[in-house]
Design an enzyme around this catalytic site. Sequence first.
Site, mmCIF file in Angstrom:
data_model
loop_
_atom_site.group_PDB
_atom_site.id
_atom_site.type_symbol
_atom_site.label_atom_id
_atom_site.label_comp_id
_atom_site.label_asym_id
_atom_site.label_seq_id
_atom_site.Cartn_x
_atom_site.Cartn_y
_atom_site.Cartn_z
ATOM 1 N N GLN A 141 0.743 -1.406 -0.068
ATOM 2 C CA GLN A 141 -0.036 -0.108 -0.075
ATOM 3 C C GLN A 141 1.215 1.389 -0.070
ATOM 4 O O GLN A 141 0.125 2.002 -0.284
ATOM 5 C CB GLN A 141 -0.924 -0.590 1.383
ATOM 6 C CG GLN A 141 -0.209 0.042 1.958
ATOM 7 C CD GLN A 141 -0.951 0.306 3.478
ATOM 8 O OE1 GLN A 141 -1.986 -1.031 4.136
ATOM 9 N NE2 GLN A 141 -1.795 0.937 4.334
ATOM 10 N N CYS A 147 -5.286 0.681 3.487
ATOM 11 C CA CYS A 147 -5.163 -1.152 3.665
ATOM 12 C C CYS A 147 -6.980 -1.128 4.014
ATOM 13 O O CYS A 147 -6.793 -2.810 3.496
ATOM 14 C CB CYS A 147 -5.075 -0.821 5.494
ATOM 15 S SG CYS A 147 -5.952 0.262 6.431
ATOM 16 N N HIS A 283 -5.749 -0.800 11.459
ATOM 17 C CA HIS A 283 -5.051 -1.229 10.350
ATOM 18 C C HIS A 283 -6.784 -2.461 10.383
ATOM 19 O O HIS A 283 -7.659 -3.328 10.803
ATOM 20 C CB HIS A 283 -4.002 -1.714 10.755
ATOM 21 C CG HIS A 283 -3.042 -2.397 9.669
ATOM 22 N ND1 HIS A 283 -3.623 -1.568 8.672
ATOM 23 C CD2 HIS A 283 -2.613 -3.397 9.715
ATOM 24 C CE1 HIS A 283 -2.410 -1.662 7.386
ATOM 25 N NE2 HIS A 283 -1.952 -3.580 8.083
ATOM 26 N N ASN A 303 -1.019 -8.520 4.638
ATOM 27 C CA ASN A 303 -0.965 -7.989 5.771
ATOM 28 C C ASN A 303 -0.300 -7.226 3.777
ATOM 29 O O ASN A 303 -0.731 -8.002 2.874
ATOM 30 C CB ASN A 303 0.352 -7.083 6.284
ATOM 31 C CG ASN A 303 -0.483 -5.708 7.026
ATOM 32 O OD1 ASN A 303 -0.544 -4.903 6.156
ATOM 33 N ND2 ASN A 303 0.792 -5.712 8.034
#
Length: 446
Positions: A141, A147, A283, A303
Amino acid sequence: MSWLWMLLAVILVVFDLPNSKSSSFTADLFENWSKQYGKTYPSRQEKQFRLSVFEDNYDYVTKLNSLANSTYTLSLNAFADLTHHEFKARYLGGFSASANNLITLNGGSSSVGASCSVGKIDIPSSLDWRKKGAVTNVKDQGSCGACWAFSATGAIEGINEIVTGSLVSLSEQELIDCDRSYNNGCGGGLMDYVYEFVQKNGGIDTEQDYPFKAGEGNCNSNKLKRRIVTIDGYKDVPANNEQELLQAVVKQPVSVGVCGSERAFQLYSGGIFTGPCSTSLDHAVLIVGYDSKNGVDYWIVKNSWGRSWGINGYIYMVRNTGNSAGVCGINKMASYPTKSSPNPPPAPPPGPAKCDLFSSCSGGETCCCSWQLLGLCLTWKCCELESAVCCKDRLHCCPRDYPICDTNRNLCFKRMGNSTLVKQLHNGGLSGKFGDWSSLLANWNF
Ligand SMILES: *[C@@H]1O[C@H](CO)[C@@H](O)[C@H](O)[C@H]1NC(C)=O
Ligand SMILES: *[C@@H]1O[C@H](CO)[C@@H](O)[C@H](O)[C@H]1NC(C)=O
Ligand SMILES: *[C@@H]1O[C@H](CO)[C@@H](O)[C@H](O)[C@H]1NC(C)=O
């Protein structure tokens, strides 16, 4: 190479060699690290400052890794020259799980909590959707706080593969640029809004067609209409219910919010993350499976910080902690898209673009006027870019994203921010189209 540093770090601790206070070792390490991650700094002062931050992180990593009872390890990864404060400002806060958002959210069309199947489905002892081909490569990102978009595309990519058998990487940029009713681009958002948006729009475009630019742009309405993958709705997993979360993960990859702002999260490199960790969500990530090791159960979590973070971009996070919110609040706000309908058939290639009654360009091209008289265009030329900007010299055109012509220097520019700052096309990551400039000239038949 991070294992090498780990090794060095361990040796240092064990033999109590000089630590960062005698800095020639860490300065040397910093040089090697900078090379590995391609880091350069604009000034000596900046470099000196980054070295001091690096040394501080070095101390922290060494200390944590020397704890005998720790189930996870840290390393000097790509974020090792950032203070924890800088890191939080740059990479976290993209998940806006505020009370206001939640109220709007529950007014949406989701059916909250699927509980008719509780206890009915088989729960395997471990599961990894990556091995079943339902997970795309780890994305990055950058410093755009989107996110939420990555978590949502990951979940849609997953259910799409499970239902249709094809794994298609989907566009976060479309969500950042076009899904603006509640979500806020690089400033934050929520996955459920994405599912509502994709459902309402009738689908979402591919990563390849609408690639990520690590910043916000105008919504490309042509690409918005390319509805490659559809969903039929979404469901929220009841908050703080780990059993239901597990059942959801058995069916498909699931979006979750977590607290990602612990310092140990920044420098995490392997093992099962057990915290300590706050449970205030800032997040968003994607659960793609679960497993156990030496009696410790964990989630496999994807992630969006690139492959050099964690375990090739993943983190293992402890489960069955007995804490209802779960480690870092992972049980608090999970949801997933639903899909039963097939995707629409691929659209036919764009038809010819009509310039006027007598002339047209082929699909994917733009008509530019090359000879105008009294406000009427007498001759048209075709620019080989779609929805392009025709330059005033009537010889050139620029792509839509880089709409400012500098015909003297053969460049297309774009404005950044509010100043006169301009960006050069060939640094703009325009996926090869810059090469079109010269061919463009040739194609214009002058
Ligand atoms: C830095 O890299 C050089 C060359 O690979 C190596 O000899 C040296 O030991 C490294 N220094 C540290 C502190 O890791
Ligand atoms: C590990 O040991 C430290 C220091 O002895 C202690 O403070 C910490 O709570 C322990 N952590 C776990 C997970 O047992
Ligand atoms: C906009 O311009 C002002 C005045 O030059 C400057 O102070 C500010 O930082 C700029 N904002 C952005 C987002 O570039």
